[in-house]
Write a protein that holds these residues in place. Structure first.
Motif, PDB file in Angstrom:
ATOM      1  N   MET A  83       0.822  -1.209   0.000  1.00 48.98           N
ATOM      2  CA  MET A  83       0.000   0.000   0.000  1.00 48.98           C
ATOM      3  C   MET A  83       0.854   1.256   0.000  1.00 48.98           C
ATOM      4  N   GLY A  84       2.062   1.126   0.540  1.00 50.68           N
ATOM      5  CA  GLY A  84       2.937   2.289   0.639  1.00 50.68           C
ATOM      6  C   GLY A  84       2.628   3.140   1.846  1.00 50.68           C
ATOM      7  N   SER A  85       2.016   2.540   2.853  1.00 53.96           N
ATOM      8  CA  SER A  85       1.670   3.300   4.047  1.00 53.96           C
ATOM      9  C   SER A  85       2.923   3.619   4.853  1.00 53.96           C
ATOM     10  N   TYR A  86       2.782   4.516   5.787  1.00 53.65           N
ATOM     11  CA  TYR A  86       3.898   4.912   6.645  1.00 53.65           C
ATOM     12  C   TYR A  86       4.444   3.708   7.396  1.00 53.65           C
ATOM     13  N   ARG A  87       3.547   2.921   7.989  1.00 51.37           N
ATOM     14  CA  ARG A  87       3.976   1.732   8.732  1.00 51.37           C
ATOM     15  C   ARG A  87       4.685   0.738   7.831  1.00 51.37           C
ATOM     16  N   GLY A  88       4.206   0.582   6.601  1.00 53.08           N
ATOM     17  CA  GLY A  88       4.844  -0.326   5.663  1.00 53.08           C
ATOM     18  C   GLY A  88       6.248   0.112   5.301  1.00 53.08           C
ATOM     19  N   ARG A  89       6.423   1.417   5.106  1.00 54.53           N
ATOM     20  CA  ARG A  89       7.759   1.930   4.796  1.00 54.53           C
ATOM     21  C   ARG A  89       8.705   1.752   5.965  1.00 54.53           C
ATOM     22  N   ARG A  90       8.204   1.949   7.174  1.00 55.61           N
ATOM     23  CA  ARG A  90       9.037   1.754   8.368  1.00 55.61           C
ATOM     24  C   ARG A  90       9.456   0.292   8.500  1.00 55.61           C
ATOM     25  N   HIS A  91       8.529  -0.634   8.234  1.00 59.95           N
ATOM     26  CA  HIS A  91       8.870  -2.054   8.251  1.00 59.95           C
ATOM     27  C   HIS A  91       9.942  -2.350   7.216  1.00 59.95           C
ATOM     28  N   ALA A  92       9.788  -1.781   6.030  1.00 57.62           N
ATOM     29  CA  ALA A  92      10.731  -2.050   4.946  1.00 57.62           C
ATOM     30  C   ALA A  92      12.132  -1.537   5.277  1.00 57.62           C
ATOM     31  N   MET A  93      12.216  -0.427   5.991  1.00 52.58           N
ATOM     32  CA  MET A  93      13.519   0.137   6.337  1.00 52.58           C
ATOM     33  C   MET A  93      14.100  -0.468   7.604  1.00 52.58           C
ATOM     34  N   LEU A  95      12.988   0.118  10.666  1.00 54.16           N
ATOM     35  CA  LEU A  95      12.945   1.124  11.719  1.00 54.16           C
ATOM     36  C   LEU A  95      11.752   0.874  12.639  1.00 54.16           C
ATOM     37  N   PRO A  96      11.706   1.547  13.797  1.00 53.90           N
ATOM     38  CA  PRO A  96      10.559   1.374  14.690  1.00 53.90           C
ATOM     39  C   PRO A  96       9.260   1.785  14.008  1.00 53.90           C
ATOM     40  N   VAL A  97       8.217   1.016  14.241  1.00 55.42           N
ATOM     41  CA  VAL A  97       6.961   1.215  13.535  1.00 55.42           C
ATOM     42  C   VAL A  97       5.962   1.996  14.367  1.00 55.42           C
ATOM     43  N   ARG A  98       6.040   1.889  15.665  1.00 55.31           N
ATOM     44  CA  ARG A  98       4.989   2.434  16.525  1.00 55.31           C
ATOM     45  C   ARG A  98       5.394   3.702  17.267  1.00 55.31           C
ATOM     46  N   GLY A  99       6.187   4.540  16.652  1.00 52.76           N
ATOM     47  CA  GLY A  99       6.471   5.854  17.212  1.00 52.76           C
ATOM     48  C   GLY A  99       7.575   5.898  18.242  1.00 52.76           C
ATOM     49  N   GLN A 100       8.410   4.871  18.315  1.00 52.47           N
ATOM     50  CA  GLN A 100       9.492   4.896  19.288  1.00 52.47           C
ATOM     51  C   GLN A 100      10.576   5.881  18.858  1.00 52.47           C
ATOM     52  N   ARG A 101      11.416   6.194  19.800  1.00 55.11           N
ATOM     53  CA  ARG A 101      12.512   7.117  19.564  1.00 55.11           C
ATOM     54  C   ARG A 101      13.518   6.492  18.600  1.00 55.11           C
ATOM     55  N   THR A 102      14.022   7.280  17.656  1.00 57.85           N
ATOM     56  CA  THR A 102      14.974   6.736  16.687  1.00 57.85           C
ATOM     57  C   THR A 102      16.364   7.350  16.813  1.00 57.85           C
ATOM     58  N   ARG A 103      16.507   8.374  17.618  1.00 56.41           N
ATOM     59  CA  ARG A 103      17.811   9.029  17.679  1.00 56.41           C
ATOM     60  C   ARG A 103      18.862   8.130  18.324  1.00 56.41           C
ATOM     61  N   THR A 104      18.493   7.421  19.389  1.00 56.40           N
ATOM     62  CA  THR A 104      19.496   6.618  20.084  1.00 56.40           C
ATOM     63  C   THR A 104      19.097   5.163  20.286  1.00 56.40           C
ATOM     64  N   ILE A 106      17.335   2.476  18.552  1.00 59.17           N
ATOM     65  CA  ILE A 106      16.636   1.729  17.509  1.00 59.17           C
ATOM     66  C   ILE A 106      17.264   0.379  17.218  1.00 59.17           C
ATOM     67  N   MET A 107      18.244  -0.033  18.003  1.00 59.42           N
ATOM     68  CA  MET A 107      18.923  -1.290  17.697  1.00 59.42           C
ATOM     69  C   MET A 107      17.976  -2.487  17.796  1.00 59.42           C
ATOM     70  N   THR A 108      17.097  -2.476  18.796  1.00 62.65           N
ATOM     71  CA  THR A 108      16.157  -3.588  18.929  1.00 62.65           C
ATOM     72  C   THR A 108      15.204  -3.620  17.742  1.00 62.65           C
ATOM     73  N   ALA A 109      14.729  -2.463  17.322  1.00 70.64           N
ATOM     74  CA  ALA A 109      13.819  -2.408  16.178  1.00 70.64           C
ATOM     75  C   ALA A 109      14.520  -2.876  14.916  1.00 70.64           C
ATOM     76  N   ARG A 110      15.773  -2.535  14.751  1.00 65.01           N
ATOM     77  CA  ARG A 110      16.506  -2.980  13.572  1.00 65.01           C
ATOM     78  C   ARG A 110      16.637  -4.501  13.551  1.00 65.01           C
ATOM     79  N   LYS A 111      16.742  -5.111  14.729  1.00 62.52           N
ATOM     80  CA  LYS A 111      16.827  -6.561  14.790  1.00 62.52           C
ATOM     81  C   LYS A 111      15.474  -7.209  14.526  1.00 62.52           C
ATOM     82  N   LEU A 112      14.397  -6.654  15.096  1.00 62.20           N
ATOM     83  CA  LEU A 112      13.099  -7.281  15.051  1.00 62.20           C
ATOM     84  C   LEU A 112      12.306  -6.998  13.778  1.00 62.20           C
ATOM     85  N   ASN A 113      12.520  -5.866  13.144  1.00 61.47           N
ATOM     86  CA  ASN A 113      11.716  -5.476  11.991  1.00 61.47           C
ATOM     87  C   ASN A 113      12.340  -5.899  10.670  1.00 61.47           C
TER      88      ASN A 113
END
Length: 119
Positions: A83-93, A95-104, A106-113
């Motif tokens: 669909m190209g939704s925001y959540r879909g793009r975050r999954h593809a990259m 990155l955190p999908v549910r609004g978590q902090r990305t500055r410092t 994001i390592m867990t999100a990078r592993k899980l997503n």
């Protein structure tokens, strides 16, 4: 050994742990299942009657578990990406999908997503 939903369990195994070993059954669902079939939380599989085992296996067969649930989650993520939704793009990259902090943090999100990309 007792055969429940395609898996053999040892006679001495706790019913609670056996149910939690299925993908898609968490503590609350396990607790509800055991309450529904009148099984004590410290009961072992050898303590169950054949009727309880059959009823539990029938109930598990109606639930979405294991590979079906994994496939459903992957399809949902794929749908969001297509669909190209925001959540879909975050999954593809990755990155955190549910609004978590990305500055410092994001390592867990990078592993899980991690979703396999088409290149």
């Amino acid at each position: 050994m007792v055969f429940i939903f395609g898996v053999n369990f040892l006679e001495g195994a706790l019913v609670n742990r056996s149910l939690l070993s299925f993908y898609g059954i968490g503590p609350k669902v396990c607790e509800r299942l055991m309450a529904r079939f009148h099984i004590h939380k410290t009961a072992r599989i050898r303590d169950l009657s054949d009727r309880q085992i059959n009823n539990m296996a029938g109930e598990l067969s109606t639930m979405t578990l294991e590979n079906d649930l994994r496939r459903q989650l992957q399809d949902n993520i794929k749908r969001l990406r297509d669909m190209g939704s925001y959540r879909g793009r975050r999954h593809a990259m990755g990155l955190p999908v549910r609004g978590q902090r990305t500055r410092t943090q994001i390592m867990t999100a990078r592993k899980l997503n991690r979703v396999e990309r088409k290149t």
